[in-house]
Design an enzyme around this catalytic site. Structure first.
Site, PDB file in Angstrom:
ATOM      1  N   ASP A   1      27.142  54.844  21.345  1.00 42.53           N
ATOM      2  CA  ASP A   1      26.922  53.434  21.649  1.00 42.53           C
ATOM      3  C   ASP A   1      27.253  52.648  20.372  1.00 42.53           C
ATOM      4  O   ASP A   1      27.423  53.226  19.291  1.00 42.53           O
ATOM      5  CB  ASP A   1      25.491  53.176  22.121  1.00 42.53           C
ATOM      6  CG  ASP A   1      25.376  51.857  22.893  1.00 42.53           C
ATOM      7  OD1 ASP A   1      26.278  51.002  22.763  1.00 42.53           O
ATOM      8  OD2 ASP A   1      24.384  51.664  23.617  1.00 42.53           O
TER       9      ASP A   1
HETATM   10  C1  NOJ Z   1      25.715  48.240  23.525  1.00 48.19           C
HETATM   11  C2  NOJ Z   1      25.326  48.616  24.910  1.00 48.19           C
HETATM   12  O1  NOJ Z   1      24.162  49.403  24.884  1.00 48.19           O
HETATM   13  C3  NOJ Z   1      26.424  49.369  25.644  1.00 48.19           C
HETATM   14  O2  NOJ Z   1      26.024  49.576  26.971  1.00 48.19           O
HETATM   15  C4  NOJ Z   1      27.707  48.596  25.578  1.00 48.19           C
HETATM   16  O3  NOJ Z   1      28.707  49.267  26.309  1.00 48.19           O
HETATM   17  C5  NOJ Z   1      28.091  48.422  24.113  1.00 48.19           C
HETATM   18  N1  NOJ Z   1      27.036  47.689  23.415  1.00 48.19           N
HETATM   19  C6  NOJ Z   1      29.389  47.673  23.932  1.00 48.19           C
HETATM   20  O4  NOJ Z   1      29.184  46.355  24.253  1.00 48.19           O
END
Ligand code: NOJ
Length: 893
Positions: free
Chosen positions: A307
């Site tokens: 993530d």
């Molecule tokens: C953090 C989020 O938890 C995730 O779901 C997302 O895809 C990424 N940021 C990118 O925006």
């Protein structure tokens, strides 16, 4: 105009101010940090706070990809390419170019000699985030409420078409974790409901649809991301670690990993790890989770990414099985510092990260690219997630950037408005309908209350990533959103449909109203949540401030309307359950409609149901308790603790209806509850044994072969800056200033339990998703559904399994295992549905055997309950006699 997540930018400042004193865990920047590391290891990895019994055992090395038959061709193509890549090209593909360093929310480096461009990774699970001319689909929770696999697929297909049309290589969805363990949890709405089977079908149908377009789908977040607050590590690492979700092995398998198995079974191309730790070890470098469970046991052949900014170490994450670092920056975004990129080059040159691990990372990425045909005419991104302008900096994170065409405004909506409307409509869940108050006549005198019925006066996309709750709530907030191309507000649709409508847009009940007999009040209320980078009305992603109470004094508005009008209909847009006790039993509250999160088609889909053009057929994808305290305290939001917040899943398998059932607690509305305007009967129920039961699945097959490459460390010159290269400041490159100086004699402390000899193949594995026998159908159930009412409608049949009463495994009384929905049945029309019960459906995860075990009994049957909610189970079939009967006492209250 930057539209990128403000939290990322904010955290960039936090990280960059503290970055100089922070030390990564098993840092990739080995040379610079090795002395510091030695003294930090002991403290940063202390695990004292994780309760006893919750373990994150080491699991090394990473199983190489390529051994599964359905990926053989793609791996063969990838191996040819990877064998000829330079070290720089390999590192490029594994590492993001940095925050705001490309058009998409994540961008990898490229390997242009082989036709592989910078890969574009883009949110979200319900649309193409942060762009234009794309559909804002209903959220996952709405899609789950349809209990309609065909619609789940259709939505995935449409999402994939749009992603491809915008040039997205890797779409960051669907969300199948959080599972919805916590009713207050911020992001449960991105997924499909508080049940692993519902979540599993929702996810896998979405993936099949998306990937049919050649888009690589990403299931996220692996795993245990059930609360938003404290989800991220605060640097310096170890001062405040990300929350630890402490999950026992059986619960992990039977609840939280279950939908990920389904996703891998259908061939998902990418998995995103979650921010949190599991059992004290960060998911981005938890070797048991990535190497052990995902890649060995579940046979995952695609790529594993972090993530965003969740990576906390370079070598450690590489060894634990991570394949792609996103968005590329380490804990110090926007300074051009990374755990991988140039530092991965260093770690390979000095031998700390085995070359074969890097080769496996790249092979997985390139094989996935081939697996979905992205080598064939796949479009480049034609939009920018960073700006709505037609031209602008190519790399807004750089101080000085070349200028690019940033947006071509390609319209990718096609006919997807109708897909969106069908799902929003079919998700609408009618919970109460006394006196057949619904459907309404278009001639009814309607008094509409609540600001929730109209659009945000400041504009439908006024708040960044929908981080406000003003007007109709079509989606929660955060990265799981998309811009609305339009938002059909309920009040507009009602006015289009009905002849006599008065709207009161205040959330306080207006004074001086005279209600006439026959007037019908419709009250709109909502409850919102989202991602932790925004705080909305005191809620930090999770509904920590509001609880399960409707926002903006919704309860008072309903009560006031109910005091005035004899007939009140309540419409709720919500991310999850709200407690409806303050008004549900008031005599004039006749109908309650949960429209969940409808996306752009909020209005039309609602009026389709309110005025009876369609009969409602949605079902609750979670239970609605009488009081939040009906649930155990362990599923509440966990508050601050120094160093690391511990979230211990002590309720084990007992979440949502599983907990209520076990404790004899009757919910206000049960999981699966949903009314129709017509009635259905079920007949000709038959149970057919397909595969004889055996305690253990048949032995797995041996793994196929995986690509073999030279193990010679490549020449350092492969990561020297190319002659005449003009670098963008802060962009993350694989290059080193003086690669020849990298010494191979590095003294690196490997993680405890690190080994290079492959582990024995796990018995529970064998193919994508695990042992393929887990998907063998053991029984089928067939049911004929007949519409016995006077209007057309659809019915859903759910199958719940009850384990043999002499089973020694403590197991929830009933668990959903399959569901099917009829087509639209005209009055008297009927349809036979067939549901399947697989080996996994009848198994428990035996933590000693480390395998799925069916508690086969010669005297006590499995009982398969058939119905359309946990509160409506009176028909059952038994596994030993195969007999089915109606009118049985329900196994649960
Ligand atoms: C953090 C989020 O938890 C995730 O779901 C997302 O895809 C990424 N940021 C990118 O925006």
């Amino acid at each position: 105009m930057l539209t990128f997540n403000s939290y990322l930018v904010l955290s960039a400042f936090v990280h960059s101010t503290l970055g100089l004193i922070q030390t990564p865990n098993f840092a990739a920047d080995v040379i610079r940090t090795q002395q510091l590391e030695a003294s930090w290891d002991a403290t940063i990895e202390k695990r004292d706070d994780v309760p006893a019994g919750y373990v994150a055992p080491p699991y090394y090395p990473t199983p190489k990809g390529g051994w599964v038959g359905s990926w053989t061709d793609s791996y063969a193509k990838a191996a040819k390419v990877v064998a000829n890549m330079t070290l720089a090209e390999k590192v490029n593909l594994t590492s993001g170019t940095g925050l705001l360093m490309g058009p998409c929310v994540g961008n990898t480096g490229s390997a242009l000699r082989f036709g592989i461009p910078n890969l574009c990774l883009q949110d979200s699970a319900l649309g193409i985030a942060a762009t234009d001319n794309a559909t804002a689909f209903p959220a996952g929770i709405t899609t789950g409420a349809t209990f309609n696999k065909a619609l789940m697929y259709a939505r995935g297909y449409a999402l994939g078409e749009e992603a491809r049309g915008k040039g997205v290589n890797i779409q960051l969805g669907p969300t199948i974790g959080p599972l919805g363990r916590k009713p207050r949890g911020g992001r449960g709405w991105e997924g499909f409901g508080a049940d692993p089977v519902l979540q599993g079908f929702g996810g896998s149908e979405t993936i099949k649809g998306m990937q049919a377009n050649g888009v690589i789908a990403t299931v996220k977040h692996f795993i245990g991301n059930e609360q938003e607050m404290y989800r991220m590590d605060i640097p310096p690492h170890g001062l405040m670690k990300a929350i630890s979700s402490n999950i026992d092995d059986r619960t992990l398998h039977e609840l939280y990993a279950w939908p990920f198995m389904d996703a891998i079974k259908v061939g998902v191309g990418a998995v995103m790890t979650s921010y949190n730790d599991v059992n004290g070890s960060a998911c981005s470098q938890n070797s048991k989770l990535i190497n052990g469970i995902l890649k060995d046991e579940f046979g995952f052949q695609g790529l594993v990414m972090t993530d965003w900014l969740a990576q906390i170490g370079g070598v450690s994450s590489a060894l634990a099985g991570l394949d792609m670092a996103m968005p590329g920056d380490g804990n110090t975004p926007l300074l051009g510092l990374a755990y991988w990129a140039y530092d991965l080059s260093t770690s390979v040159l000095n031998g700390t990260v085995p070359l074969e691990r890097l080769n496996d990372m790249v092979t997985r990425i390139v094989a996935t690219w081939y697996q979905f045909g992205q080598d064939q005419d796949y479009p480049l991104p034609n939009f920018s997630a960073n700006t709505a302008d037609p031209t602008g900096p190519c790399y807004p994170g750089a101080l000085i950037s070349p200028t690019c065409v940033t947006n071509e405004y390609v319209n990718v909506q096609g006919n997807h408005a109708s897909v969106a409307r069908n799902i929003s409509r079919e998700g609408i869940t009618l919970l109460k309908n006394d006196n057949n108050t619904l459907p309404l006549s278009t001639q009814a005198v309607l008094k509409i209350f609540g600001s929730e019925a109209q659009n945000n006066p400041a504009g439908m996309n006024a708040c960044n990533q929908r981080s406000c709750d003003t007007g109709i709530l079509g989606m929660g907030w955060g990265s799981g959103t998309a811009n609305y191309p339009y938002l059909d507000a309920p009040i507009d649709a009602i006015k289009r449909k009905a002849a006599n409508v008065t709207y009161y847009s205040s959330d306080s009940f207006p004074s001086g109203i005279t209600a006439l007999s026959g007037d019908i009040a419709i009250v709109f209320i909502n409850s919102d949540s989202g991602e932790n980078q925004y705080t909305v009305e005191g809620n930090h992603g999770d509904r920590d401030a509001s609880g399960l109470v409707s926002w903006h004094n919704g309860d008072a508005l309903v009560q006031a309307a109910a005091a005035k009008y004899a007939t009140v209909i309540v419409v709720v847009h919500t991310v999850g359950p709200i407690v409806v006790e303050p008004w549900i039993n008031l005599p004039s509250v006749k109908s309650l409609v949960f429209a969940h999160l409808p996306g752009q088609e909020a209005g039309n889909s609602l009026t389709d149901i309110l005025f009876g053009d369609y009969s409602p057929s949605g079902h609750l994808p979670y239970s609605i308790p009488v009081a939040e305290s009906d649930y155990p305290s362990s599923i509440g939001i966990v508050g601050f603790e120094f160093f690391q917040v511990q979230d211990t899943f002590s309720e084990g398998l007992y979440i949502d209806y599983r907990y209520l059932n076990k404790n004899g607690i009757t919910p206000r509305y049960a999981f699966g509850h949903g009314l129709s305007y017509t009635t259905f009967s079920k007949s000709s129920i038959t149970l057919t044994a397909v595969t004889p039961l055996s305690t253990l699945p048949p032995a797995r097959a041996a793994k196929g072969s995986t690509p073999v490459y030279s193990t010679a460390i490549p020449p350092a010159s492969e990561v020297a800056w190319p002659t005449g290269f003009s670098a963008i400041w802060r962009y993350l490159y694989p290059y080193l200033d003086d690669p020849a100086s990298i010494s191979s004699a590095i003294n690196f402390t490997y993680p405890v339990g690190y080994q290079t000899t492959p582990q024995p193949a796990p018995a529970a594995g064998g193919d994508e998703g695990g042992n393929p026998a887990l998907w063998d159908v053991m029984f089928t159930l067939s049911v004929t559904v007949t519409n016995t009412g006077s209007v057309a409608g659809k019915d859903t049949v759910m199958a719940f399994v009850q384990y043999p009463s002499d089973s020694s495994y403590d197991t929830p009384i009933i668990q959903l295992r399959d569901f099917e929905k009829t087509d639209t049945l005209a009055p008297q029309g009927s349809q036979t549905l067939t549901l399947s019960l697989t080996r996994r459906d009848l198994s428990v995860w035996d933590t000693t055997k480390q395998n799925w075990v069916i508690p086969v009994s010669s005297s006590e049957p499995f009982v398969f309950w058939v119905g359309n909610s946990t509160a409506n189970l009176t028909i059952a079939c038994e596994s030993l006699s195969k007999a089915c009967s109606a009118g049985r006492p329900s196994p649960v209250v």
